[in-house]
Design a protein around this motif. Structure first.
Motif, PDB file in Angstrom:
ATOM      1  N   VAL A 178       0.859  -1.257   0.088  1.00  0.00           N
ATOM      2  CA  VAL A 178       0.140   0.135   0.174  1.00  0.00           C
ATOM      3  C   VAL A 178       0.808   1.212   0.031  1.00  0.00           C
ATOM      4  O   VAL A 178       0.449   2.309  -1.013  1.00  0.00           O
ATOM      5  CB  VAL A 178      -0.869  -0.082   1.407  1.00  0.00           C
ATOM      6  N   ILE A 179       1.843   1.335   0.878  1.00  0.00           N
ATOM      7  CA  ILE A 179       2.543   2.490   1.078  1.00  0.00           C
ATOM      8  C   ILE A 179       3.723   2.582  -0.006  1.00  0.00           C
ATOM      9  O   ILE A 179       4.140   3.808  -0.241  1.00  0.00           O
ATOM     10  CB  ILE A 179       3.210   2.482   2.199  1.00  0.00           C
ATOM     11  N   VAL A 180       4.356   1.686  -0.496  1.00  0.00           N
ATOM     12  CA  VAL A 180       5.796   1.665  -1.355  1.00  0.00           C
ATOM     13  C   VAL A 180       5.107   1.242  -2.559  1.00  0.00           C
ATOM     14  O   VAL A 180       5.361   1.949  -3.791  1.00  0.00           O
ATOM     15  CB  VAL A 180       6.841   0.981  -0.686  1.00  0.00           C
ATOM     16  N   TYR A 181       4.630  -0.002  -2.732  1.00  0.00           N
ATOM     17  CA  TYR A 181       4.805  -0.377  -4.315  1.00  0.00           C
ATOM     18  C   TYR A 181       3.394   0.156  -5.077  1.00  0.00           C
ATOM     19  O   TYR A 181       3.795   0.592  -6.079  1.00  0.00           O
ATOM     20  CB  TYR A 181       4.174  -2.166  -4.400  1.00  0.00           C
ATOM     21  N   LEU A 219      17.023  -4.949   1.567  1.00  0.00           N
ATOM     22  CA  LEU A 219      18.230  -4.494   2.290  1.00  0.00           C
ATOM     23  C   LEU A 219      17.825  -3.936   3.690  1.00  0.00           C
ATOM     24  O   LEU A 219      18.431  -3.960   4.587  1.00  0.00           O
ATOM     25  CB  LEU A 219      19.094  -3.514   1.214  1.00  0.00           C
ATOM     26  N   ALA A 220      16.788  -3.011   3.563  1.00  0.00           N
ATOM     27  CA  ALA A 220      16.107  -2.216   4.800  1.00  0.00           C
ATOM     28  C   ALA A 220      16.097  -3.431   5.839  1.00  0.00           C
ATOM     29  O   ALA A 220      16.398  -3.260   6.947  1.00  0.00           O
ATOM     30  CB  ALA A 220      14.856  -1.498   4.459  1.00  0.00           C
ATOM     31  N   TYR A 278      13.328   5.781  -1.738  1.00  0.00           N
ATOM     32  CA  TYR A 278      12.153   5.715  -1.406  1.00  0.00           C
ATOM     33  C   TYR A 278      11.766   4.510  -0.682  1.00  0.00           C
ATOM     34  O   TYR A 278      10.919   4.353   0.334  1.00  0.00           O
ATOM     35  CB  TYR A 278      11.000   6.165  -2.569  1.00  0.00           C
ATOM     36  N   SER A 279      11.981   3.442  -1.589  1.00  0.00           N
ATOM     37  CA  SER A 279      11.631   2.227  -0.845  1.00  0.00           C
ATOM     38  C   SER A 279      12.484   1.865   0.481  1.00  0.00           C
ATOM     39  O   SER A 279      11.907   1.311   1.306  1.00  0.00           O
ATOM     40  CB  SER A 279      11.831   1.144  -2.190  1.00  0.00           C
ATOM     41  N   PHE A 280      13.797   2.408   0.239  1.00  0.00           N
ATOM     42  CA  PHE A 280      14.444   1.844   1.537  1.00  0.00           C
ATOM     43  C   PHE A 280      13.843   2.455   2.827  1.00  0.00           C
ATOM     44  O   PHE A 280      13.791   1.907   3.783  1.00  0.00           O
ATOM     45  CB  PHE A 280      16.271   2.183   1.363  1.00  0.00           C
ATOM     46  N   VAL A 281      13.755   3.696   2.713  1.00  0.00           N
ATOM     47  CA  VAL A 281      13.451   4.555   3.869  1.00  0.00           C
ATOM     48  C   VAL A 281      12.044   4.168   4.204  1.00  0.00           C
ATOM     49  O   VAL A 281      11.850   4.001   5.663  1.00  0.00           O
ATOM     50  CB  VAL A 281      13.139   5.982   3.534  1.00  0.00           C
ATOM     51  N   LEU A 282      11.033   4.103   3.440  1.00  0.00           N
ATOM     52  CA  LEU A 282       9.755   3.619   3.937  1.00  0.00           C
ATOM     53  C   LEU A 282       9.761   1.835   4.313  1.00  0.00           C
ATOM     54  O   LEU A 282       9.061   1.933   5.373  1.00  0.00           O
ATOM     55  CB  LEU A 282       8.701   3.987   2.880  1.00  0.00           C
ATOM     56  N   SER A 283      10.245   1.153   3.728  1.00  0.00           N
ATOM     57  CA  SER A 283      10.544  -0.034   4.140  1.00  0.00           C
ATOM     58  C   SER A 283      10.993  -0.243   5.589  1.00  0.00           C
ATOM     59  O   SER A 283      10.540  -1.014   6.547  1.00  0.00           O
ATOM     60  CB  SER A 283      11.052  -0.919   3.017  1.00  0.00           C
TER      61      SER A 283
END
Length: 458
Positions: free
Chosen positions: A139-142, A189-190, A379-384
């Protein structure tokens, strides 16, 4: 509506859906015997959860009218798909196919992106926590990133109203190098950093793949399904699909060779695990580029991706992060290589009509590709990491040390993948092996234990 195009995209969607069970075999074979079911369940869990979310509001968030400053589509515009279900003459189309077919095709992309992440946290993850993460990530990233990259909608006046990366900036990503692979790799990675290393990481030989035939089978299913992934993204049964198909054949072929050469020089032998991983690395790299570069450049890209990813998987030992099944080394690195390579080798005569550096186009396209790769990665790393941190602090993300020793299959699912009857002690192979190693069998079971130990070691 074109019935041939519709049939091809429906078949392609089925091929891409098959990739996630294929991924389950690929990842499952790379884990320990006592973690294979948990690994496969994380892929099947992603299918179930993301499939429901996509129909409810995921498609609307990815391909609806811009909302929240263009970050994402309006989640309520096509909620539940109720406004695109007409079967009459007014059925809405995407190109020459019904929009409902396009919905299904894009759904399986969302599913496998989430499933890919699970390989980075194998052998130590609570299944319930994984499912919560999978839903929140989708929901938040993909969904927002898919909107940025894949949405090429126009308004009634013909003005572009789609995603800011693909339609706005002009980043070339035919089938998901950024939205799928860099996105999943950065998230992996996160989570690997957040959860920490497996018990015995880098030292315990039991962390080696337990079933290499599973790995080879999974790689074969992934490659088979990938023709739907890339060639299906043409959304038509035409020459563009054929162009992508050929590149999807030859790039991973070259990548296998590139990976095996590195193994032979570095380690003295070429492995089946390397061949399977090389094929996947080549598939990852060609995904964004399959409509933008010629088959000859695809061979170069495949060789490069295979060699670079083969070397990149060793970074986890040097840098100290435990990416269990090399999601970072294959998907993040391979996605970056393929996305940037477009800026170098894009051919003006290709379907994507990009003008790369080697064609005299200068650095403009390379700069756009770098912005696309970098923005999705960050975006993906930070939010994940943020999503994972909240789950870790609230419900816990990692299993206990004892559960990890006993095996996440037993602790999370109360099941074992392999039952060995007649080896002296009832139950699964791995708990028996652990009991033997720790000397927990005493008394009347001593002879049976000794015999079992000999058979296990043999």
């Amino acid at each position: 509506m074109n019935t041939g195009d519709t049939a091809w995209v429906l078949a392609s969607a089925a091929l891409v859906l098959l990739m996630t069970p294929g991924l389950a075999f690929f990842y499952g074979g790379m884990t320990r015997a006592k973690a294979v079911l948990n690994m496969m369940m994380m892929s099947f869990g992603a299918i179930a959860l993301v499939g429901v979310l996509w129909v409810l509001f995921g498609y609307s968030m990815s391909f609806g009218t811009d909302a929240f400053g263009g970050l994402v589509g309006n989640p309520f515009e096509k909620f539940g798909l109720s406004n695109i279900l007409s079967t009459g003459k007014d059925m809405p189309l995407v190109g020459t196919i019904p929009e409902i077919v396009f919905v299904g095709f894009q759904a399986v992309f969302a599913i496998i992106t989430v499933a890919l992440i699970s390989g980075a946290i194998a052998d130590r993850t609570k299944f319930g926590s994984w499912m919560v993460f999978a839903g929140l990530f989708a929901v938040i990233v993909y969904f927002p990133v898919a909107h940025w990259v894949f949405d090429f909608n126009k308004d009634a006046a013909g003005n572009a109203v789609g995603g800011w990366l693909g339609q706005g900036l002009g980043v070339i990503d035919f089938a998901g190098g950024t939205a799928v692979h860099i996105n999943a790799g950065a998230a992996g990675l996160a989570l690997a950093l957040l959860l920490g290393k497996r018990r015995g990481f880098g030292k315990d030989p039991s962390h080696r793949p337990h079933n290499l035939p599973f790995v080879m089978l999974g790689a074969g299913l992934l490659w088979f399904g990938w023709f739907g992934f890339n060639a299906g993204s043409a959304l038509a049964a035409n020459g563009i699909a054929g162009y992508a198909w050929i590149n999807t054949l030859v790039a991973p072929c070259a990548a296998v060779l590139g990976w095996l050469v590195v193994e032979r020089v570095r380690d003295g032998h070429a492995t089946s695990l390397g061949a399977a991983s090389g094929a996947v690395a080549g598939l990852v790299a060609i995904t964004p580029a399959c409509s933008a570069i010629t088959p000859l450049w695809s061979i170069v890209l495949g060789l490069l991706a295979g060699a670079v990813c083969a070397m990149a998987i060793g970074l986890k030992y040097k840098l100290g992060y435990d990416d269990s099944l090399d999601v970072v080394g294959v998907h993040l690195v391979g996605g970056i290589v393929g996305t940037l390579f477009i800026g170098l080798a894009a051919d003006p005569g290709s379907p994507a009509a990009g003008d790369g550096l080697f064609s005299g186009g200068g650095f403009e396209l390379l700069g756009k590709q770098a912005i696309g790769a970098g923005s999705v990665l960050v975006y993906s790393f930070v939010l994940s990491f943020a999503i994972g941190w909240v789950i870790k602090k609230t419900m816990g993300f990692r299993v206990s040390t004892q559960d990890e020793i006993d095996g996440v299959d037993l602790s999370q699912h109360a099941e074992s993948a392999y039952e060995y009857g007649g080896v002296g002690v009832a139950g699964s192979f791995q708990p028996l092996h652990d009991q033997i190693q720790h000397g927990s069998h005493k008394g009347k079971d001593a002879d049976a234990t000794a015999g079992s130990k000999e058979r296990i070691e043999a």
